[in-house]
Design a protein around this motif. Structure first.
Motif, PDB file in Angstrom:
ATOM      1  N   VAL A 252      33.007  -3.899 -24.632  1.00  9.87           N
ATOM      2  CA  VAL A 252      32.033  -2.808 -24.652  1.00  9.87           C
ATOM      3  C   VAL A 252      31.392  -2.684 -26.031  1.00  9.87           C
ATOM      4  CG1 VAL A 252      31.772  -0.311 -24.479  1.00  9.87           C
ATOM      5  CG2 VAL A 252      33.152  -1.538 -22.798  1.00  9.87           C
ATOM      6  N   LEU A 253      32.208  -2.765 -27.087  1.00  5.12           N
ATOM      7  CA  LEU A 253      31.692  -2.609 -28.440  1.00  5.12           C
ATOM      8  C   LEU A 253      30.742  -3.729 -28.831  1.00  5.12           C
ATOM      9  CD1 LEU A 253      34.940  -1.420 -30.279  1.00  5.12           C
ATOM     10  CD2 LEU A 253      32.943  -0.029 -29.664  1.00  5.12           C
ATOM     11  N   MET A 254      30.991  -4.928 -28.304  1.00  9.39           N
ATOM     12  CA  MET A 254      30.158  -6.057 -28.727  1.00  9.39           C
ATOM     13  C   MET A 254      28.882  -6.193 -27.898  1.00  9.39           C
ATOM     14  SD  MET A 254      31.775  -9.561 -27.173  1.00  9.39           S
ATOM     15  CE  MET A 254      31.329 -10.093 -25.531  1.00  9.39           C
ATOM     16  N   THR A 255      28.771  -5.447 -26.792  1.00  8.33           N
ATOM     17  CA  THR A 255      27.644  -5.632 -25.877  1.00  8.33           C
ATOM     18  C   THR A 255      26.283  -5.511 -26.542  1.00  8.33           C
ATOM     19  OG1 THR A 255      28.982  -4.857 -24.015  1.00  8.33           O
ATOM     20  CG2 THR A 255      26.597  -4.855 -23.727  1.00  8.33           C
ATOM     21  N   PRO A 256      25.990  -4.442 -27.332  1.00  6.98           N
ATOM     22  CA  PRO A 256      24.653  -4.364 -27.954  1.00  6.98           C
ATOM     23  C   PRO A 256      24.346  -5.542 -28.870  1.00  6.98           C
ATOM     24  CG  PRO A 256      25.794  -2.258 -28.105  1.00  6.98           C
ATOM     25  CD  PRO A 256      26.809  -3.266 -27.649  1.00  6.98           C
ATOM     26  N   TYR A 257      25.354  -6.042 -29.568  1.00  9.69           N
ATOM     27  CA  TYR A 257      25.124  -7.141 -30.511  1.00  9.69           C
ATOM     28  C   TYR A 257      25.005  -8.471 -29.784  1.00  9.69           C
ATOM     29  CZ  TYR A 257      26.807  -3.260 -33.210  1.00  9.69           C
ATOM     30  OH  TYR A 257      26.960  -1.998 -33.709  1.00  9.69           O
ATOM     31  N   ALA A 258      25.729  -8.601 -28.654  1.00  3.07           N
ATOM     32  CA  ALA A 258      25.570  -9.801 -27.843  1.00  3.07           C
ATOM     33  C   ALA A 258      24.164  -9.878 -27.266  1.00  3.07           C
ATOM     34  CB  ALA A 258      26.608  -9.808 -26.713  1.00  3.07           C
ATOM     35  N   VAL A 259      23.650  -8.743 -26.834  1.00  3.63           N
ATOM     36  CA  VAL A 259      22.276  -8.701 -26.332  1.00  3.63           C
ATOM     37  C   VAL A 259      21.294  -9.020 -27.452  1.00  3.63           C
ATOM     38  CG1 VAL A 259      20.498  -7.207 -25.351  1.00  3.63           C
ATOM     39  CG2 VAL A 259      22.852  -7.080 -24.505  1.00  3.63           C
ATOM     40  N   THR A 260      21.566  -8.511 -28.661  1.00  7.49           N
ATOM     41  CA  THR A 260      20.706  -8.809 -29.815  1.00  7.49           C
ATOM     42  C   THR A 260      20.666 -10.309 -30.087  1.00  7.49           C
ATOM     43  OG1 THR A 260      21.261  -6.674 -30.804  1.00  7.49           O
ATOM     44  CG2 THR A 260      20.306  -8.329 -32.257  1.00  7.49           C
ATOM     45  N   LEU A 261      21.832 -10.956 -30.081  1.00 10.15           N
ATOM     46  CA  LEU A 261      21.878 -12.403 -30.287  1.00 10.15           C
ATOM     47  C   LEU A 261      21.106 -13.140 -29.195  1.00 10.15           C
ATOM     48  CD1 LEU A 261      25.609 -12.897 -31.365  1.00 10.15           C
ATOM     49  CD2 LEU A 261      23.582 -13.206 -32.790  1.00 10.15           C
ATOM     50  N   ALA A 262      21.259 -12.692 -27.954  1.00 11.26           N
ATOM     51  CA  ALA A 262      20.552 -13.340 -26.849  1.00 11.26           C
ATOM     52  C   ALA A 262      19.040 -13.206 -27.022  1.00 11.26           C
ATOM     53  CB  ALA A 262      20.997 -12.728 -25.521  1.00 11.26           C
ATOM     54  N   VAL A 263      18.592 -12.035 -27.431  1.00 15.33           N
ATOM     55  CA  VAL A 263      17.167 -11.814 -27.648  1.00 15.33           C
ATOM     56  C   VAL A 263      16.642 -12.686 -28.788  1.00 15.33           C
ATOM     57  CG1 VAL A 263      15.491 -10.114 -28.487  1.00 15.33           C
ATOM     58  CG2 VAL A 263      17.117  -9.488 -26.690  1.00 15.33           C
ATOM     59  N   MET A 264      17.422 -12.784 -29.877  1.00 14.03           N
ATOM     60  CA  MET A 264      17.008 -13.607 -31.011  1.00 14.03           C
ATOM     61  C   MET A 264      16.901 -15.077 -30.616  1.00 14.03           C
ATOM     62  SD  MET A 264      16.490 -11.683 -33.663  1.00 14.03           S
ATOM     63  CE  MET A 264      16.670 -12.749 -35.078  1.00 14.03           C
ATOM     64  N   ILE A 265      17.863 -15.550 -29.839  1.00 18.03           N
ATOM     65  CA  ILE A 265      17.831 -16.942 -29.387  1.00 18.03           C
ATOM     66  C   ILE A 265      16.622 -17.178 -28.494  1.00 18.03           C
ATOM     67  CG2 ILE A 265      19.035 -18.649 -27.970  1.00 18.03           C
ATOM     68  CD1 ILE A 265      21.664 -17.401 -28.983  1.00 18.03           C
ATOM     69  N   TRP A 266      16.348 -16.211 -27.611  1.00 16.30           N
ATOM     70  CA  TRP A 266      15.206 -16.344 -26.711  1.00 16.30           C
ATOM     71  C   TRP A 266      13.891 -16.379 -27.487  1.00 16.30           C
ATOM     72  CZ3 TRP A 266      11.403 -12.505 -25.516  1.00 16.30           C
ATOM     73  CH2 TRP A 266      10.530 -12.891 -24.498  1.00 16.30           C
ATOM     74  N   VAL A 267      13.766 -15.501 -28.480  1.00 16.91           N
ATOM     75  CA  VAL A 267      12.542 -15.467 -29.285  1.00 16.91           C
ATOM     76  C   VAL A 267      12.392 -16.755 -30.084  1.00 16.91           C
ATOM     77  CG1 VAL A 267      11.407 -14.319 -31.220  1.00 16.91           C
ATOM     78  CG2 VAL A 267      12.458 -12.951 -29.414  1.00 16.91           C
ATOM     79  N   ALA A 268      13.499 -17.216 -30.698  1.00 15.24           N
ATOM     80  CA  ALA A 268      13.436 -18.415 -31.536  1.00 15.24           C
ATOM     81  C   ALA A 268      13.095 -19.663 -30.728  1.00 15.24           C
ATOM     82  CB  ALA A 268      14.774 -18.616 -32.250  1.00 15.24           C
ATOM     83  N   SER A 269      13.505 -19.677 -29.465  1.00 11.46           N
ATOM     84  CA  SER A 269      13.244 -20.857 -28.638  1.00 11.46           C
ATOM     85  C   SER A 269      11.881 -20.813 -27.974  1.00 11.46           C
ATOM     86  CB  SER A 269      14.326 -20.993 -27.561  1.00 11.46           C
ATOM     87  OG  SER A 269      14.297 -19.869 -26.691  1.00 11.46           O
ATOM     88  N   GLY A 270      11.164 -19.681 -28.110  1.00  7.62           N
ATOM     89  CA  GLY A 270       9.878 -19.525 -27.460  1.00  7.62           C
ATOM     90  C   GLY A 270       8.753 -20.203 -28.213  1.00  7.62           C
ATOM     91  N   LYS A 271       7.626 -20.285 -27.535  1.00 10.65           N
ATOM     92  CA  LYS A 271       6.452 -20.960 -28.102  1.00 10.65           C
ATOM     93  C   LYS A 271       5.854 -20.165 -29.251  1.00 10.65           C
ATOM     94  CE  LYS A 271       1.923 -22.788 -26.733  1.00 10.65           C
ATOM     95  NZ  LYS A 271       0.972 -22.959 -25.605  1.00 10.65           N
ATOM     96  N   TYR A 272       6.004 -18.831 -29.190  1.00 13.64           N
ATOM     97  CA  TYR A 272       5.396 -17.971 -30.199  1.00 13.64           C
ATOM     98  C   TYR A 272       6.454 -17.301 -31.052  1.00 13.64           C
ATOM     99  CZ  TYR A 272       1.516 -18.636 -26.977  1.00 13.64           C
ATOM    100  OH  TYR A 272       0.571 -19.184 -26.166  1.00 13.64           O
ATOM    101  N   ALA A 273       7.447 -18.062 -31.488  1.00  9.90           N
ATOM    102  CA  ALA A 273       8.590 -17.496 -32.211  1.00  9.90           C
ATOM    103  C   ALA A 273       8.171 -16.773 -33.482  1.00  9.90           C
ATOM    104  CB  ALA A 273       9.595 -18.603 -32.547  1.00  9.90           C
ATOM    105  N   THR A 274       7.160 -17.272 -34.178  1.00 10.59           N
ATOM    106  CA  THR A 274       6.719 -16.636 -35.424  1.00 10.59           C
ATOM    107  C   THR A 274       5.348 -16.000 -35.276  1.00 10.59           C
ATOM    108  OG1 THR A 274       5.789 -18.722 -36.221  1.00 10.59           O
ATOM    109  CG2 THR A 274       8.075 -18.233 -36.826  1.00 10.59           C
ATOM    110  N   GLY A 275       4.893 -15.816 -34.027  1.00 11.34           N
ATOM    111  CA  GLY A 275       3.579 -15.252 -33.812  1.00 11.34           C
ATOM    112  C   GLY A 275       3.437 -13.870 -34.427  1.00 11.34           C
ATOM    113  N   ASN A 276       2.294 -13.636 -35.053  1.00 13.32           N
ATOM    114  CA  ASN A 276       1.955 -12.339 -35.634  1.00 13.32           C
ATOM    115  C   ASN A 276       2.768 -11.997 -36.873  1.00 13.32           C
ATOM    116  OD1 ASN A 276       0.006 -10.348 -35.265  1.00 13.32           O
ATOM    117  ND2 ASN A 276       1.487  -8.902 -34.420  1.00 13.32           N
ATOM    118  N   GLN A 277       3.561 -12.918 -37.394  1.00  6.45           N
ATOM    119  CA  GLN A 277       4.324 -12.653 -38.617  1.00  6.45           C
ATOM    120  C   GLN A 277       3.373 -12.607 -39.804  1.00  6.45           C
ATOM    121  OE1 GLN A 277       7.835 -15.088 -39.388  1.00  6.45           O
ATOM    122  NE2 GLN A 277       7.215 -15.296 -41.526  1.00  6.45           N
ATOM    123  N   PRO A 278       3.501 -11.602 -40.672  1.00  6.90           N
ATOM    124  CA  PRO A 278       2.640 -11.558 -41.869  1.00  6.90           C
ATOM    125  C   PRO A 278       2.764 -12.844 -42.677  1.00  6.90           C
ATOM    126  CG  PRO A 278       3.811  -9.481 -41.591  1.00  6.90           C
ATOM    127  CD  PRO A 278       4.382 -10.426 -40.570  1.00  6.90           C
TER     128      PRO A 278
END
Length: 308
Positions: free
Chosen positions: A269-295
């Motif tokens: 239960v305690l790790m769930t929010p951070y596991a979701v955070t890691l999953a989101v980061m992996i998904w973003v990094a593997s996407g086509k627009y991983a750095t899109g809109n970055q200053p």
């Protein structure tokens, strides 16, 4: 159905700190300053809000002082990152460790730990509050309803005002902005202070309106989740608000499952929010627009004599 209604009704309360912290980070990073100190600044805001509430008893004053305290502490980061040009990753991490120690020490010395305070009364948006299943979404404390307006104000500032466009120019190409007569360091300093104020407000919300007391390290990693949320949202305030609602849903679901008698391992239960955070980061990094809109100049110190 009651469990679902309670879950949806509690989601905004969990989502607001993520939204405000992410908004503060976006405001700072749009100026080209890599801000990793959200966790520490949230702790400062949380402690200041509780201290002010115990002293003055006014929620408005307490939240304003939470914003002010975080902004003052962020001057240390500005000194390291803008003046001394220390690596902004190292400066941000140092700020977090400093704030963790400072708030833990002050909370103990001033005897503010585990002292409950009175929260704000909920505001009911009738007749929406009478809707079946969704009604509890419209019975919240005032800051919940103000959060979308704050997001709207930041979006308007960044996209519709001359000052906001100059701030974004500083984050994209500081050398060109400097050649146009824009004070790069001045805009970055203001962005750091304004962003820190919003992050401090997020911390004040947690201690004053959510948990209603101070505990050392009570933010529990929400500042780090906000950092990931900014990347997930690709520096877009509206997407950050949507992402905050996603993380708020996850956090709000955990106590509802426990109340319903669903037995889950404590550490899972305690790790769930951070596991979701890691999953989101992996998904973003593997996407086509991983750095899109970055200053374009994010994390790069500005040296006026240097031309790139």
């Amino acid at each position: 159905m009651d469990m679902i209604a309670n879950w949806l009704g509690n989601t905004p309360d969990f989502a607001v700190p993520f939204a405000l912290a992410a908004l503060g980070l976006i405001l700072t990073e749009r100026a080209g300053v890599l801000a990793l100190g959200a966790e520490g600044l949230m702790l400062v805001g949380a402690l200041a809000a509780i201290g002010a509430q115990l002293a003055y008893g006014s929620h408005g004053v307490s939240l304003l002082l939470a914003m002010g305290a975080a902004a003052v502490v962020s001057l240390l980061f500005a000194l390291m990152g803008l003046v001394l040009r220390i690596n902004q990753v190292i400066a941000g991490l140092a700020l977090v460790f400093f704030c963790q120690g400072l708030t833990g020490l002050l909370g103990t010395l001033l005897d503010w730990t585990n002292k409950p305070v009175k929260g704000l009364a909920a505001v009911e948006l009738w007749p929406l509050s009478e809707l079946p299943l969704l009604g509890k979404l419209f019975v919240q404390n005032p800051l919940v309803f103000m959060t979308p307006l704050i997001v709207l104000a930041v979006v308007w500032f960044l996209t519709r005002t001359t000052t906001g466009l100059r701030l974004r120019a500083v984050g994209e190409n500081p050398q060109a902005a400097d050649a146009a007569g824009i004070s790069v360091l001045g805009y970055r300093l203001v962005a750091i202070l304004a962003g820190a104020a919003l992050i401090g407000l997020a911390g004040g919300y947690i201690s004053l309106l959510s948990t209603k007391l101070w505990i050392a390290d009570m933010t529990g990693g929400r500042g780090w989740i906000a950092v990931a949320l900014v990347i997930f949202a690709r520096w877009s305030p509206w997407k950050a608000l949507a992402g905050a609602l996603l993380f708020g849903c996850i956090e709000a679901l955990i106590p509802q499952l426990a109340a319903a008698g669903v037995r889950l391992p404590q550490y899972f239960v305690l790790m769930t929010p951070y596991a979701v955070t890691l999953a989101v980061m992996i998904w973003v990094a593997s996407g086509k627009y991983a750095t899109g809109n970055q200053p374009g100049a994010l994390g790069i110190p500005f040296i006026r004599e240097e031309r790139r």
